[in-house]
Design a protein around this motif. Structure first.
Motif, mmCIF file in Angstrom:
data_model
loop_
_atom_site.group_PDB
_atom_site.id
_atom_site.type_symbol
_atom_site.label_atom_id
_atom_site.label_comp_id
_atom_site.label_asym_id
_atom_site.label_seq_id
_atom_site.Cartn_x
_atom_site.Cartn_y
_atom_site.Cartn_z
ATOM 1 N N TYR A 19 0.819 -1.215 0.000
ATOM 2 C CA TYR A 19 0.000 0.000 0.000
ATOM 3 C C TYR A 19 0.850 1.261 0.000
ATOM 4 O O TYR A 19 0.451 2.276 -0.567
ATOM 5 C CB TYR A 19 -0.950 -0.004 1.194
ATOM 6 N N TYR A 23 0.221 4.117 -2.697
ATOM 7 C CA TYR A 23 -0.149 5.474 -2.294
ATOM 8 C C TYR A 23 0.855 6.493 -2.825
ATOM 9 O O TYR A 23 0.473 7.551 -3.317
ATOM 10 C CB TYR A 23 -0.251 5.559 -0.764
ATOM 11 N N ASN A 24 2.141 6.182 -2.726
ATOM 12 C CA ASN A 24 3.162 7.115 -3.197
ATOM 13 C C ASN A 24 3.044 7.386 -4.694
ATOM 14 O O ASN A 24 3.175 8.530 -5.137
ATOM 15 C CB ASN A 24 4.565 6.611 -2.870
ATOM 16 N N ALA A 26 0.310 7.079 -6.498
ATOM 17 C CA ALA A 26 -0.917 7.844 -6.707
ATOM 18 C C ALA A 26 -0.735 9.311 -6.319
ATOM 19 O O ALA A 26 -1.175 10.211 -7.036
ATOM 20 C CB ALA A 26 -2.063 7.224 -5.919
ATOM 21 N N LEU A 27 -0.068 9.553 -5.217
ATOM 22 C CA LEU A 27 0.162 10.925 -4.787
ATOM 23 C C LEU A 27 1.094 11.659 -5.757
ATOM 24 O O LEU A 27 0.880 12.836 -6.071
ATOM 25 C CB LEU A 27 0.736 10.944 -3.378
ATOM 26 N N ILE A 49 -6.713 7.197 -4.788
ATOM 27 C CA ILE A 49 -6.270 7.226 -3.393
ATOM 28 C C ILE A 49 -7.391 6.758 -2.479
ATOM 29 O O ILE A 49 -7.155 5.985 -1.535
ATOM 30 C CB ILE A 49 -5.753 8.629 -3.014
ATOM 31 N N ARG A 50 -8.625 7.157 -2.761
ATOM 32 C CA ARG A 50 -9.766 6.667 -1.975
ATOM 33 C C ARG A 50 -9.871 5.144 -2.060
ATOM 34 O O ARG A 50 -10.175 4.474 -1.074
ATOM 35 C CB ARG A 50 -11.063 7.302 -2.464
ATOM 36 N N ILE A 52 -7.396 3.072 -2.524
ATOM 37 C CA ILE A 52 -6.311 2.503 -1.718
ATOM 38 C C ILE A 52 -6.711 2.519 -0.246
ATOM 39 O O ILE A 52 -6.523 1.526 0.477
ATOM 40 C CB ILE A 52 -4.992 3.279 -1.943
#
Length: 66
Positions: A19, A23-24, A26-27, A49-50, A52
């Motif tokens: 994860y 997340y990284n 996606a960000l 992100i939601r 994830i």
């Protein structure tokens, strides 16, 4: 930016339980879209992100232990 390709990459990390990497990525995608004023891309990455966060909740959240 190819959001579809990034989404596939992110999903692969989520499926492996990584994860942090998902997340990284996606960000980073969200920030890349912000830099070029691509609001549609920003919105897409927010949704990713939601997803994830939902996956984290499904696996680790206390509501999943009921």
């Amino acid at each position: 930016m190819n959001i579809e390709a990034e989404t596939e990459k992110i999903q692969a990390f989520v499926q492996r339980g990584n994860y942090h990497a998902a997340y990284n990525i996606a960000l980073s995608g969200l920030n890349a879209c912000r830099r070029v004023d691509n609001q549609t891309g920003v919105d897409s990455f927010i949704e990713i992100i939601r997803g994830i966060v939902d996956a984290l909740d499904d696996e680790f959240g206390s509501s999943s232990n009921s």
